[in-house]
Scaffold this motif. Structure first.
Motif, PDB file in Angstrom:
ATOM      1  N   ASP A   1     -11.086   4.881 -29.874  1.00 25.55           N
ATOM      2  CA  ASP A   1     -10.813   5.849 -28.801  1.00 25.55           C
ATOM      3  C   ASP A   1     -12.086   6.571 -28.344  1.00 25.55           C
ATOM      4  OD1 ASP A   1      -9.102   6.988 -26.949  1.00 25.55           O
ATOM      5  OD2 ASP A   1      -8.718   8.747 -28.211  1.00 25.55           O
ATOM      6  N   LEU A   2     -13.172   5.818 -28.212  1.00 22.19           N
ATOM      7  CA  LEU A   2     -14.438   6.354 -27.719  1.00 22.19           C
ATOM      8  C   LEU A   2     -14.611   5.961 -26.256  1.00 22.19           C
ATOM      9  CD1 LEU A   2     -16.696   5.407 -30.763  1.00 22.19           C
ATOM     10  CD2 LEU A   2     -15.885   7.692 -30.147  1.00 22.19           C
ATOM     11  N   PRO A   3     -15.398   6.716 -25.491  1.00 26.40           N
ATOM     12  CA  PRO A   3     -15.599   6.355 -24.078  1.00 26.40           C
ATOM     13  C   PRO A   3     -16.263   4.985 -23.958  1.00 26.40           C
ATOM     14  CG  PRO A   3     -16.579   8.501 -24.580  1.00 26.40           C
ATOM     15  CD  PRO A   3     -16.101   7.925 -25.864  1.00 26.40           C
ATOM     16  N   ARG A   4     -15.840   4.222 -22.966  1.00 26.50           N
ATOM     17  CA  ARG A   4     -16.403   2.897 -22.739  1.00 26.50           C
ATOM     18  C   ARG A   4     -17.523   2.933 -21.701  1.00 26.50           C
ATOM     19  NH1 ARG A   4     -11.091   2.302 -21.675  1.00 26.50           N
ATOM     20  NH2 ARG A   4     -11.560   1.526 -19.622  1.00 26.50           N
ATOM     21  N   THR A   5     -17.631   4.023 -20.981  1.00 27.31           N
ATOM     22  CA  THR A   5     -18.635   4.124 -19.923  1.00 27.31           C
ATOM     23  C   THR A   5     -19.395   5.434 -20.073  1.00 27.31           C
ATOM     24  OG1 THR A   5     -17.193   5.310 -18.406  1.00 27.31           O
ATOM     25  CG2 THR A   5     -17.096   2.899 -18.329  1.00 27.31           C
ATOM     26  N   ASN A   6     -20.387   5.605 -19.237  1.00 28.61           N
ATOM     27  CA  ASN A   6     -21.106   6.873 -19.211  1.00 28.61           C
ATOM     28  C   ASN A   6     -20.681   7.713 -18.010  1.00 28.61           C
ATOM     29  OD1 ASN A   6     -22.292   5.461 -17.165  1.00 28.61           O
ATOM     30  ND2 ASN A   6     -24.396   5.784 -17.832  1.00 28.61           N
ATOM     31  N   ASN A   7     -19.488   7.461 -17.485  1.00 23.39           N
ATOM     32  CA  ASN A   7     -19.000   8.188 -16.309  1.00 23.39           C
ATOM     33  C   ASN A   7     -18.928   9.690 -16.559  1.00 23.39           C
ATOM     34  OD1 ASN A   7     -18.760   5.756 -15.043  1.00 23.39           O
ATOM     35  ND2 ASN A   7     -16.537   5.667 -15.151  1.00 23.39           N
ATOM     36  N   ASN A   8     -18.569  10.091 -17.792  1.00 25.79           N
ATOM     37  CA  ASN A   8     -18.479  11.525 -18.073  1.00 25.79           C
ATOM     38  C   ASN A   8     -19.862  12.183 -17.991  1.00 25.79           C
ATOM     39  OD1 ASN A   8     -19.306  10.143 -20.354  1.00 25.79           O
ATOM     40  ND2 ASN A   8     -18.110  11.371 -21.775  1.00 25.79           N
ATOM     41  N   ILE A   9     -20.889  11.470 -18.388  1.00 25.44           N
ATOM     42  CA  ILE A   9     -22.248  12.006 -18.294  1.00 25.44           C
ATOM     43  C   ILE A   9     -22.672  12.114 -16.833  1.00 25.44           C
ATOM     44  CG2 ILE A   9     -24.673  11.570 -18.870  1.00 25.44           C
ATOM     45  CD1 ILE A   9     -23.523  10.146 -21.421  1.00 25.44           C
ATOM     46  N   GLU A  10     -22.362  11.074 -16.069  1.00 24.98           N
ATOM     47  CA  GLU A  10     -22.679  11.107 -14.641  1.00 24.98           C
ATOM     48  C   GLU A  10     -21.918  12.236 -13.947  1.00 24.98           C
ATOM     49  OE1 GLU A  10     -22.115   7.260 -12.859  1.00 24.98           O
ATOM     50  OE2 GLU A  10     -23.502   6.324 -14.260  1.00 24.98           O
ATOM     51  N   GLY A  11     -20.676  12.458 -14.364  1.00 21.86           N
ATOM     52  CA  GLY A  11     -19.880  13.551 -13.795  1.00 21.86           C
ATOM     53  C   GLY A  11     -20.507  14.899 -14.093  1.00 21.86           C
ATOM     54  N   TRP A  12     -20.966  15.077 -15.350  1.00 19.47           N
ATOM     55  CA  TRP A  12     -21.622  16.345 -15.694  1.00 19.47           C
ATOM     56  C   TRP A  12     -22.880  16.520 -14.849  1.00 19.47           C
ATOM     57  CZ3 TRP A  12     -26.588  17.330 -17.210  1.00 19.47           C
ATOM     58  CH2 TRP A  12     -26.862  18.660 -17.510  1.00 19.47           C
ATOM     59  N   HIS A  13     -23.666  15.461 -14.721  1.00 23.47           N
ATOM     60  CA  HIS A  13     -24.914  15.546 -13.957  1.00 23.47           C
ATOM     61  C   HIS A  13     -24.647  15.918 -12.500  1.00 23.47           C
ATOM     62  CE1 HIS A  13     -28.432  14.021 -11.715  1.00 23.47           C
ATOM     63  NE2 HIS A  13     -29.081  14.536 -12.731  1.00 23.47           N
ATOM     64  N   ASN A  14     -23.623  15.302 -11.903  1.00 24.20           N
ATOM     65  CA  ASN A  14     -23.277  15.624 -10.512  1.00 24.20           C
ATOM     66  C   ASN A  14     -22.837  17.080 -10.381  1.00 24.20           C
ATOM     67  OD1 ASN A  14     -23.884  13.070  -9.573  1.00 24.20           O
ATOM     68  ND2 ASN A  14     -21.796  12.326  -9.829  1.00 24.20           N
ATOM     69  N   GLY A  15     -22.044  17.555 -11.351  1.00 26.67           N
ATOM     70  CA  GLY A  15     -21.602  18.954 -11.327  1.00 26.67           C
ATOM     71  C   GLY A  15     -22.760  19.916 -11.473  1.00 26.67           C
ATOM     72  N   PHE A  16     -23.682  19.591 -12.362  1.00 25.85           N
ATOM     73  CA  PHE A  16     -24.847  20.463 -12.565  1.00 25.85           C
ATOM     74  C   PHE A  16     -25.742  20.454 -11.328  1.00 25.85           C
ATOM     75  CE2 PHE A  16     -28.996  21.657 -14.362  1.00 25.85           C
ATOM     76  CZ  PHE A  16     -28.635  22.867 -14.940  1.00 25.85           C
ATOM     77  N   SER A  17     -25.894  19.286 -10.723  1.00 30.59           N
ATOM     78  CA  SER A  17     -26.691  19.194  -9.489  1.00 30.59           C
ATOM     79  C   SER A  17     -26.063  20.029  -8.382  1.00 30.59           C
ATOM     80  CB  SER A  17     -26.809  17.740  -9.031  1.00 30.59           C
ATOM     81  OG  SER A  17     -27.549  16.998  -9.958  1.00 30.59           O
ATOM     82  N   ALA A  18     -24.732  20.054  -8.340  1.00 33.72           N
ATOM     83  CA  ALA A  18     -24.045  20.864  -7.333  1.00 33.72           C
ATOM     84  C   ALA A  18     -24.291  22.352  -7.573  1.00 33.72           C
ATOM     85  CB  ALA A  18     -22.548  20.567  -7.351  1.00 33.72           C
ATOM     86  N   LEU A  19     -24.380  22.750  -8.842  1.00 36.28           N
ATOM     87  CA  LEU A  19     -24.691  24.153  -9.150  1.00 36.28           C
ATOM     88  C   LEU A  19     -26.080  24.530  -8.644  1.00 36.28           C
ATOM     89  CD1 LEU A  19     -23.489  24.776 -12.832  1.00 36.28           C
ATOM     90  CD2 LEU A  19     -22.659  25.917 -10.780  1.00 36.28           C
ATOM     91  N   LEU A  20     -27.029  23.603  -8.765  1.00 37.19           N
ATOM     92  CA  LEU A  20     -28.406  23.881  -8.343  1.00 37.19           C
ATOM     93  C   LEU A  20     -28.522  23.990  -6.817  1.00 37.19           C
ATOM     94  CD1 LEU A  20     -30.418  21.530 -10.705  1.00 37.19           C
ATOM     95  CD2 LEU A  20     -30.331  24.018 -10.781  1.00 37.19           C
TER      96      LEU A  20
END
Length: 194
Positions: free
Chosen positions: A101-120
């Motif tokens: 039950d581990l993530p198969r992709t890095n989509n969650n990391i990309e999602g965090w990066h997009n959210g953080f970029s939006a904050l900036l």
């Protein structure tokens, strides 16, 4: 899977992939190899190539198969021994990750990066703006951590949850399925051209 789709486009197979569902399903089986147990990947890859579809379309698919084999499986040398692939099988294989039950992709990391970029809100922020965004991110993470401690589970999109369940069910039934049936079952849950 995106990489496979790029190469499908690069080798001029996109039109046939989009217009012929059988053709598309057979190519998705290459991506389905990611859900085969690590020790069986090469055996399943070789078995897939013996399939009537691949033997009938050998000339058309040759560049794609060659790319896939060199990059993900390891091509054969003159003695018939496999070279190391560009990416080791245990690096990209998802069979055990799915069972654990581990993530198969890095989509969650990309999602965090997009959210953080939006904050900036800018591509070259000042150091002070960056520090303020880090503070906001820390606050958000503290709230999220408290919610997790309290038992709240972040919702997954139903579409992804259902697909993950289907793929897990097929993987759990690995021993009871024939090579083609297993790969086809997994392949039906993919959409390469996204």
């Amino acid at each position: 899977m995106r990489n496979l789709w790029r190469h499908i486009q690069e080798y001029g197979l996109q039109t046939q992939y989009c217009n012929d569902p059988v053709f598309a399903l057979e190519l998705k089986k290459l991506a389905a190899l990611a859900f085969v147990p690590i020790e069986k990947v090469i055996e399943y890859f070789e078995g897939l190539l013996e399939n009537e579809f691949y033997t009938k379309n050998e000339e058309l698919l040759s560049p794609l198969i060659s790319y896939f084999e060199c990059t993900w499986i390891g091509s054969l040398d003159r003695r018939g021994k496999r070279r190391s692939p560009l990416f080791a099988i245990d690096l990209w294989n998802c069979f055990n990750r799915l069972k654990d039950d581990l993530p198969r992709t890095n989509n969650n990391i990309e999602g965090w990066h997009n959210g953080f970029s939006a904050l900036l809100t800018s591509s070259h922020p000042t150091i002070w703006k960056f520090i303020n965004c880090l503070k906001k991110e820390e606050s958000i993470n503290k709230i999220t951590t408290e919610q997790l401690i309290a038992g709240d589970v972040p919702p997954k999109k139903l579409k992804y949850k259902d697909t993950a369940k289907k793929i897990l069910h097929i993987c759990e039934d690995f021993e009871n399925r024939q090579l083609n049936d297993f790969l086809q079952g997994i392949a039906h849950n993919f959409n390469l051209n996204m």
